[in-house]
Design a protein around this motif. Structure first.
Motif, short mmCIF file in Angstrom:
data_model
loop_
_atom_site.label_atom_id
_atom_site.label_comp_id
_atom_site.label_asym_id
_atom_site.label_seq_id
_atom_site.Cartn_x
_atom_site.Cartn_y
_atom_site.Cartn_z
N ILE A 110 50.81 37.66 46.25
CA ILE A 110 49.74 36.51 45.76
C ILE A 110 50.34 36.34 44.23
O ILE A 110 50.74 34.98 43.62
CB ILE A 110 48.36 36.89 45.72
CG1 ILE A 110 48.14 36.82 47.08
CG2 ILE A 110 47.68 35.97 44.74
CD1 ILE A 110 46.55 37.59 47.20
N LYS A 111 50.63 37.44 43.56
CA LYS A 111 51.22 37.37 42.19
C LYS A 111 52.35 36.60 41.93
O LYS A 111 52.58 35.75 41.13
CB LYS A 111 51.23 38.83 41.67
CG LYS A 111 51.63 38.98 40.01
CD LYS A 111 51.67 40.24 39.39
CE LYS A 111 52.04 40.14 37.98
NZ LYS A 111 51.91 41.63 37.30
N GLU A 112 53.53 36.86 42.85
CA GLU A 112 54.72 36.37 42.83
C GLU A 112 54.49 34.75 43.02
O GLU A 112 55.11 33.78 42.57
CB GLU A 112 55.87 36.96 43.96
CG GLU A 112 56.02 38.28 43.34
CD GLU A 112 57.26 38.82 44.16
OE1 GLU A 112 57.32 38.28 45.19
OE2 GLU A 112 57.57 40.07 43.84
N PHE A 113 53.68 34.53 44.21
CA PHE A 113 53.46 33.06 44.56
C PHE A 113 52.89 32.53 43.19
O PHE A 113 53.31 30.98 42.92
CB PHE A 113 52.49 32.90 45.39
CG PHE A 113 52.19 31.33 45.93
CD1 PHE A 113 52.88 30.54 46.69
CD2 PHE A 113 50.92 30.98 45.23
CE1 PHE A 113 52.51 29.28 46.79
CE2 PHE A 113 50.25 29.76 45.57
CZ PHE A 113 51.26 28.74 46.10
N VAL A 124 42.76 36.78 47.33
CA VAL A 124 43.26 35.80 46.48
C VAL A 124 42.43 35.86 45.17
O VAL A 124 42.84 35.85 43.91
CB VAL A 124 43.37 34.30 46.95
CG1 VAL A 124 43.68 33.47 45.85
CG2 VAL A 124 44.54 34.56 48.08
N SER A 125 41.04 35.77 45.32
CA SER A 125 40.08 35.86 44.31
C SER A 125 40.34 36.93 43.26
O SER A 125 40.26 37.11 42.17
CB SER A 125 38.96 35.77 44.99
OG SER A 125 37.87 35.60 43.85
N ASN A 126 40.29 38.25 44.21
CA ASN A 126 40.29 39.38 43.46
C ASN A 126 41.69 39.62 42.53
O ASN A 126 41.78 39.94 41.36
CB ASN A 126 40.52 40.65 44.45
CG ASN A 126 39.14 40.96 45.02
OD1 ASN A 126 38.23 40.38 44.74
ND2 ASN A 126 39.02 41.46 46.17
N VAL A 127 42.93 39.19 43.10
CA VAL A 127 44.27 39.12 42.42
C VAL A 127 44.06 38.31 41.33
O VAL A 127 44.55 38.54 40.14
CB VAL A 127 45.28 38.78 43.27
CG1 VAL A 127 46.52 38.63 42.72
CG2 VAL A 127 45.44 40.16 44.41
N LEU A 128 43.74 37.12 41.32
CA LEU A 128 43.72 36.09 40.41
C LEU A 128 42.68 36.66 39.35
O LEU A 128 43.21 36.52 38.04
CB LEU A 128 42.98 34.76 40.72
CG LEU A 128 43.88 33.79 41.65
CD1 LEU A 128 43.34 32.66 42.16
CD2 LEU A 128 45.32 33.58 40.92
N SER A 129 41.51 37.25 39.64
CA SER A 129 40.80 37.65 38.52
C SER A 129 41.31 38.90 37.73
O SER A 129 41.38 39.15 36.62
CB SER A 129 39.57 38.27 39.14
OG SER A 129 38.75 37.15 39.68
N LYS A 130 42.08 39.76 38.45
CA LYS A 130 42.68 40.81 38.04
C LYS A 130 43.74 40.11 37.06
O LYS A 130 44.15 40.76 35.80
CB LYS A 130 43.44 41.81 38.89
CG LYS A 130 44.08 43.02 38.35
CD LYS A 130 44.72 43.94 39.40
CE LYS A 130 45.25 45.13 38.85
NZ LYS A 130 45.95 46.05 39.89
N MET A 131 44.86 39.17 37.52
CA MET A 131 45.64 38.64 36.34
C MET A 131 45.15 38.13 35.02
O MET A 131 45.69 38.14 34.05
CB MET A 131 46.47 37.56 37.24
CG MET A 131 47.50 38.18 38.65
SD MET A 131 48.31 36.80 39.48
CE MET A 131 49.47 36.36 38.25
#
Length: 219
Positions: free
Chosen positions: A153-156, A195-202
């Motif tokens: 997700i992060k790389e995308f 996706v929601s969790n990763v975006l929030s963390k980023m």
């Protein structure tokens, strides 16, 4: 629409630059154009059946109709529907949706095939586009095998900003937030919640910032 106007629309596509004005004007005589509203489906298998499309304005997402998953996203100045030239059965399963108000030019695949035989630069250009699409799909499969969900997700997201983003006044890459969490989940073979969790963390880590309209790179 007059041929000279169509020529102006085609002029921005690298695919046609080696053909010269005279050949491009001839192509404009058989080229069709259409305006597609945001959210509308581009019927690749109905009124636009078996056509190759040139996206002059806006962006679209291509969906595999059998699995209802997003295959890839196309931005302005690029081509889609080229699968009808190389694998007609697979092309039937593709559906396109306008992520923004779009202007498209399109030409029937049999007419494009004739042009490809006449102009080798056109043939080579479309083969390159098709090959790059295959490479991207293979990369997604490779990522699925060897990278965990957060990494994918992060790389995308970072790749999306590199491809669709523009540098704003502060020097940061900023792109329209065109994809839903479900779309990103499809493109990364993950879940909407992940996706929601990763975006929030980023965002908390100061890597990106985003809202309903835009996503931008902070670092």
């Amino acid at each position: 629409m007059k041929a000279i106007t169509k020529y102006w629309f085609l002029e921005g596509f690298n695919l046609f630059r080696k053909l010269g004005m005279l050949n491009m004007m001839k192509i404009c005589e058989i080229l069709e154009m259409d305006n597609i509203e945001k959210g509308k489906r581009i019927e690749l298998k109905e009124e636009h059946k078996n056509s190759v499309f040139f996206l002059k304005r806006g962006s679209v997402k291509i969906i595999d109709n059998s699995s209802e998953t997003v295959k890839y996203v196309v931005k302005r100045g690029n081509v889609f529907g080229e699968l009808s030239l190389f694998d007609k059965e697979a092309a039937i399963e593709e559906v396109a949706f306008a992520l923004e108000d779009c202007v498209i030019c399109y030409i029937k695949s049999d007419q494009m095939e004739a042009l490809m035989e006449k102009h080798k630069s056109l043939k080579n250009g479309l083969l390159k586009i098709y090959g790059l699409r295959i490479q991207k799909l293979e990369r997604r499969l490779n990522d699925l095998l060897f990278k965990d969900s957060p990494t994918r997700i992060k790389e995308f997201i970072l790749d999306y900003l590199d491809e669709f983003g523009e540098i704003d006044k502060s020097g940061k890459s900023k792109a329209k937030n065109l994809l839903s969490h479900k779309d990103i989940a499809n493109l990364t073979n993950t879940s909407r919640q992940t996706v929601s969790n990763v975006l929030s963390k980023m965002r908390k880590e100061g890597v990106i910032d985003y809202n309903v309209e835009f996503i931008s790179k902070v670092l």
